[in-house]
Motif scaffolding. Structure first.
Motif, PDB file in Angstrom:
ATOM      1  N   ARG A  74       0.833  -1.420   0.113  1.00 41.72           N
ATOM      2  CA  ARG A  74      -0.180  -0.065   0.091  1.00 41.72           C
ATOM      3  C   ARG A  74       0.902   1.303  -0.057  1.00 41.72           C
ATOM      4  NH1 ARG A  74      -5.320   0.660   1.496  1.00 41.72           N
ATOM      5  NH2 ARG A  74      -5.722   2.935   1.070  1.00 41.72           N
ATOM      6  N   HIS A 104      -4.423  14.993   3.048  1.00 42.07           N
ATOM      7  CA  HIS A 104      -5.686  14.405   2.976  1.00 42.07           C
ATOM      8  C   HIS A 104      -5.379  12.927   2.598  1.00 42.07           C
ATOM      9  CE1 HIS A 104      -9.058  17.706   2.995  1.00 42.07           C
ATOM     10  NE2 HIS A 104      -7.961  18.320   3.450  1.00 42.07           N
ATOM     11  N   ALA A 105      -4.472  12.814   1.578  1.00 39.97           N
ATOM     12  CA  ALA A 105      -3.978  11.334   1.233  1.00 39.97           C
ATOM     13  C   ALA A 105      -3.626  10.591   2.152  1.00 39.97           C
ATOM     14  CB  ALA A 105      -3.192  11.468  -0.034  1.00 39.97           C
ATOM     15  N   ALA A 107      -3.799  10.986   5.502  1.00 38.33           N
ATOM     16  CA  ALA A 107      -4.987  10.490   6.206  1.00 38.33           C
ATOM     17  C   ALA A 107      -5.646   9.242   5.753  1.00 38.33           C
ATOM     18  CB  ALA A 107      -5.836  11.668   6.369  1.00 38.33           C
ATOM     19  N   ASP A 108      -5.988   9.285   4.553  1.00 38.28           N
ATOM     20  CA  ASP A 108      -6.696   8.133   4.230  1.00 38.28           C
ATOM     21  C   ASP A 108      -5.973   6.879   4.131  1.00 38.28           C
ATOM     22  OD1 ASP A 108      -9.325   9.558   3.347  1.00 38.28           O
ATOM     23  OD2 ASP A 108      -8.144  10.066   1.174  1.00 38.28           O
ATOM     24  N   ARG A 109      -4.614   7.168   3.738  1.00 31.63           N
ATOM     25  CA  ARG A 109      -3.703   6.040   3.913  1.00 31.63           C
ATOM     26  C   ARG A 109      -3.501   5.417   5.269  1.00 31.63           C
ATOM     27  NH1 ARG A 109      -0.524   2.564   4.699  1.00 31.63           N
ATOM     28  NH2 ARG A 109       1.320   1.832   4.378  1.00 31.63           N
ATOM     29  N   ASP A 111      -5.641   5.842   7.942  1.00 33.47           N
ATOM     30  CA  ASP A 111      -6.697   5.315   8.290  1.00 33.47           C
ATOM     31  C   ASP A 111      -7.165   3.895   7.647  1.00 33.47           C
ATOM     32  OD1 ASP A 111      -9.281   6.047   9.736  1.00 33.47           O
ATOM     33  OD2 ASP A 111     -10.515   5.202   7.903  1.00 33.47           O
ATOM     34  N   ALA A 112      -6.724   3.670   6.354  1.00 30.99           N
ATOM     35  CA  ALA A 112      -6.767   2.197   5.667  1.00 30.99           C
ATOM     36  C   ALA A 112      -5.780   1.107   6.539  1.00 30.99           C
ATOM     37  CB  ALA A 112      -6.471   2.257   4.605  1.00 30.99           C
ATOM     38  N   ARG A 174      -9.665   8.715  16.120  1.00 32.64           N
ATOM     39  CA  ARG A 174     -10.788   7.918  15.469  1.00 32.64           C
ATOM     40  C   ARG A 174     -11.712   7.201  16.297  1.00 32.64           C
ATOM     41  NH1 ARG A 174     -13.204   7.963  11.722  1.00 32.64           N
ATOM     42  NH2 ARG A 174     -12.588   6.583  10.202  1.00 32.64           N
ATOM     43  N   LEU A 181     -13.187  10.866   9.852  1.00 35.38           N
ATOM     44  CA  LEU A 181     -12.276  11.052   8.894  1.00 35.38           C
ATOM     45  C   LEU A 181     -12.169  12.465   8.270  1.00 35.38           C
ATOM     46  CD1 LEU A 181      -9.612   9.938   7.900  1.00 35.38           C
ATOM     47  CD2 LEU A 181     -10.716   8.984   6.005  1.00 35.38           C
ATOM     48  N   ASP A 182     -13.232  13.001   8.093  1.00 32.16           N
ATOM     49  CA  ASP A 182     -13.498  14.383   7.526  1.00 32.16           C
ATOM     50  C   ASP A 182     -13.237  15.364   8.591  1.00 32.16           C
ATOM     51  OD1 ASP A 182     -14.381  13.702   5.278  1.00 32.16           O
ATOM     52  OD2 ASP A 182     -16.566  13.961   5.665  1.00 32.16           O
ATOM     53  N   LYS A 185      -9.382  15.597   8.602  1.00 31.79           N
ATOM     54  CA  LYS A 185      -9.113  16.327   7.487  1.00 31.79           C
ATOM     55  C   LYS A 185      -9.194  17.912   7.724  1.00 31.79           C
ATOM     56  CE  LYS A 185      -9.300  12.430   4.200  1.00 31.79           C
ATOM     57  NZ  LYS A 185     -10.195  12.067   2.988  1.00 31.79           N
TER      58      LYS A 185
END
Length: 200
Positions: A74, A104-105, A107-109, A111-112, A174, A181-182, A185
């Motif tokens: 990933r 932002h990216a 944070a997504d990475r 969180d996953a 979280r 997540l919003d 961010k």
């Protein structure tokens, strides 16, 4: 700008070995996502990947190394996106836009794979900073900050912007604080904007 190198790129492999590796890592990722890393065995991964368990052991050695391979897979995708991908995350957009897109990216990475990253960071106190990925993130953020805050201590500021991505803090926000997540961010945007607006 000189391109940053993607960290952790695996060495060249025979086509069949590379194919098996992808199948095994994909199967492990799916099992981890549904059951958690502690519940996954090498036998189960082998069955899900359609290979012999000996192949899994020969390729990865043990479950810990297989978990890290899932993280690395990933991670390479993420690094390729912000180094070579389309704007605003990749090259081609103004530094402020790239910085916000990167946060932002990331944070997504995070969180996953927060649980896996927590495992990876739970070693020595400086384990997070010894990882090659952190150094790459730091150089990237510092480079963008240098464009919006010339003369600032970008090494310090880059660490400050990356601090919220420590897996233990991220998971606390979280799961314990119940932040979406919003919301995370939005907070990251506020941090970035506090550095950016001074130059606009």
């Amino acid at each position: 700008m000189r391109d940053l190198p993607v960290v952790g790129t695996p060495p060249a492999e025979r086509a069949d070995a590379a194919h098996n590796r992808r199948r095994i890592v994909r199967a492990a990722a799916e099992l981890i996502a549904t059951r958690g890393p502690e519940a996954v065995s090498m036998d189960e991964v082998a069955r899900a990947a359609g290979v012999g368990v000996g192949t899994v052991y020969r390729r990865f050695g043990d479950r810990a190394r297989l978990v890290y391979a899932v993280i690395d897979d990933r991670e390479r995708e993420f690094q390729t996106a912000f180094i070579h991908g389309p704007p605003p995350l990749g090259p081609g957009s103004p530094a402020p836009d790239r910085l916000r897109a990167f946060l932002h990216a990331l944070a997504d990475r995070t969180d996953a794979q927060a649980d896996l990253l927590f495992m990876a960071e739970s070693g020595p106190s400086d384990a997070r900073f010894r990882d090659g990925s952190y150094g790459l993130y730091h150089r990237h953020v510092a480079m963008l900050l240098a464009q919006v805050r010339p003369g600032a201590d970008t090494a310090y500021l880059a660490d400050a912007l990356l601090a919220p991505f420590a897996a233990n803090l991220f998971l606390f926000q979280r799961r314990t604080r119940g932040m979406t997540l919003d919301r995370v961010k939005t907070g990251l945007d506020a941090l970035a904007d506090a550095l950016i607006v001074r130059t606009l």
